[in-house]
Design a protein around this motif. Sequence first.
Motif, mmCIF file in Angstrom:
data_model
loop_
_atom_site.group_PDB
_atom_site.id
_atom_site.type_symbol
_atom_site.label_atom_id
_atom_site.label_comp_id
_atom_site.label_asym_id
_atom_site.label_seq_id
_atom_site.Cartn_x
_atom_site.Cartn_y
_atom_site.Cartn_z
ATOM 1 N N LYS A 131 -34.734 54.233 16.956
ATOM 2 C CA LYS A 131 -35.153 55.541 17.509
ATOM 3 C C LYS A 131 -34.196 55.643 18.927
ATOM 4 O O LYS A 131 -33.903 56.678 19.214
ATOM 5 C CB LYS A 131 -36.839 55.181 17.913
ATOM 6 N N PRO A 138 -38.338 61.558 2.804
ATOM 7 C CA PRO A 138 -38.708 61.116 4.395
ATOM 8 C C PRO A 138 -38.120 59.913 4.684
ATOM 9 O O PRO A 138 -38.054 58.782 3.950
ATOM 10 C CB PRO A 138 -40.277 61.240 4.277
ATOM 11 N N MET A 139 -37.778 59.902 6.008
ATOM 12 C CA MET A 139 -37.319 58.490 6.552
ATOM 13 C C MET A 139 -37.671 58.150 7.951
ATOM 14 O O MET A 139 -37.841 58.933 8.700
ATOM 15 C CB MET A 139 -35.623 58.717 6.537
ATOM 16 N N GLU A 140 -37.927 57.000 8.022
ATOM 17 C CA GLU A 140 -38.037 56.291 9.216
ATOM 18 C C GLU A 140 -37.248 55.221 9.453
ATOM 19 O O GLU A 140 -37.159 54.217 10.529
ATOM 20 C CB GLU A 140 -39.586 55.887 9.356
ATOM 21 N N GLU A 157 -46.816 59.298 20.122
ATOM 22 C CA GLU A 157 -47.276 58.997 18.969
ATOM 23 C C GLU A 157 -48.211 60.010 18.406
ATOM 24 O O GLU A 157 -48.333 60.409 17.063
ATOM 25 C CB GLU A 157 -47.526 57.703 18.544
ATOM 26 N N ALA A 193 -28.913 55.369 12.078
ATOM 27 C CA ALA A 193 -29.791 55.634 10.978
ATOM 28 C C ALA A 193 -29.557 54.966 9.820
ATOM 29 O O ALA A 193 -29.079 55.541 8.824
ATOM 30 C CB ALA A 193 -29.733 57.211 10.746
ATOM 31 N N CYS A 202 -46.422 62.716 17.167
ATOM 32 C CA CYS A 202 -45.693 62.329 15.875
ATOM 33 C C CYS A 202 -46.562 62.462 14.679
ATOM 34 O O CYS A 202 -46.191 62.822 13.676
ATOM 35 C CB CYS A 202 -45.014 61.127 15.845
ATOM 36 N N ARG A 203 -47.848 61.962 14.949
ATOM 37 C CA ARG A 203 -48.624 62.118 13.737
ATOM 38 C C ARG A 203 -49.024 63.450 13.075
ATOM 39 O O ARG A 203 -49.171 63.825 11.983
ATOM 40 C CB ARG A 203 -50.199 61.640 14.127
ATOM 41 N N ALA A 221 -39.345 61.931 15.763
ATOM 42 C CA ALA A 221 -40.539 61.561 14.952
ATOM 43 C C ALA A 221 -40.005 60.948 13.543
ATOM 44 O O ALA A 221 -40.469 59.828 13.177
ATOM 45 C CB ALA A 221 -41.563 62.366 14.781
ATOM 46 N N SER A 222 -39.437 61.634 12.880
ATOM 47 C CA SER A 222 -38.983 61.001 11.598
ATOM 48 C C SER A 222 -37.673 62.164 11.107
ATOM 49 O O SER A 222 -37.215 62.880 11.707
ATOM 50 C CB SER A 222 -39.883 61.198 10.361
ATOM 51 N N ASP A 228 -46.698 65.760 13.661
ATOM 52 C CA ASP A 228 -45.320 66.100 12.765
ATOM 53 C C ASP A 228 -45.188 65.708 11.379
ATOM 54 O O ASP A 228 -44.772 66.419 10.629
ATOM 55 C CB ASP A 228 -44.220 65.392 13.490
ATOM 56 N N TYR A 229 -46.078 64.506 10.835
ATOM 57 C CA TYR A 229 -46.060 64.517 9.591
ATOM 58 C C TYR A 229 -46.787 65.598 8.610
ATOM 59 O O TYR A 229 -46.576 65.342 7.375
ATOM 60 C CB TYR A 229 -46.958 63.138 9.471
#
Length: 228
Positions: A178, A172-174, A146, A74, A149-150, A199-200, A152-153
């Motif tokens: 992964k 928040p972090m990406e 995904e 990470a 994941c969308r 997801a993030s 989850d935001y």
Amino acid sequence: MQTIDKEQVKEQIIKAFQFRHACKKFDSARKISDEDFNFILETGRLSPSSFGLEPWKFVVVQNKDLRKKLEGPAWGAVEKLKTASHFVLILSRKADSLAAHSEHVQHMLKDIQKLPDDVDKMMTDAIDNFQKSDFDLTGNDRVFFEWGCRQDYIPLANMMTAAAEIGIDSCPMEGFDKQKVEQVLKDEGVIKGDTYGIASMAAFGYRAEEPHHAKTRQPLNDVVEWIN
């Protein structure tokens, strides 16, 4: 009935959005109270999702050893892992447990939403058609993931806003590998089987210093188009 001062509420909300920034380094000596962090988590739990399927799981990592192991893969979270009061991994369900006839989806429809059998069947058929035809999710497991994941935001955004409302910072972090992060989580028993993927990430705490720059955003007219 108590009258709500709408203008005052609007001002308070905008101030929270102006206060919130992607905090890069937290004051490690300051900790969020259990009461405040449970409030933040509750705003995530109450967030909406497609068909009400809640594809998310929030893993709060307070264990220092696990945080240290996450620092390698990470890369965008290293400083936050070291200093944040609370660090959250936001997981999303994968295709097998989000398909219309999966155990999770049926649990949500029958046990959580408590739909009658006939409505449950109707909803299952609607979800199945949506996944196979409307959004064409079923031919690609990563696309299916995904989709979760969308969603989850949505709770991620709500939790960050709720935190800002009570003077708590977040980021928040990406910025992570992964596959390697998921392997760490599997090795540590956080992810069991192949039900979830990451997801993030999000860090919460209190800023160590004020932002160096004022918030910058495009003008409203540049990002909004009205069609009357």
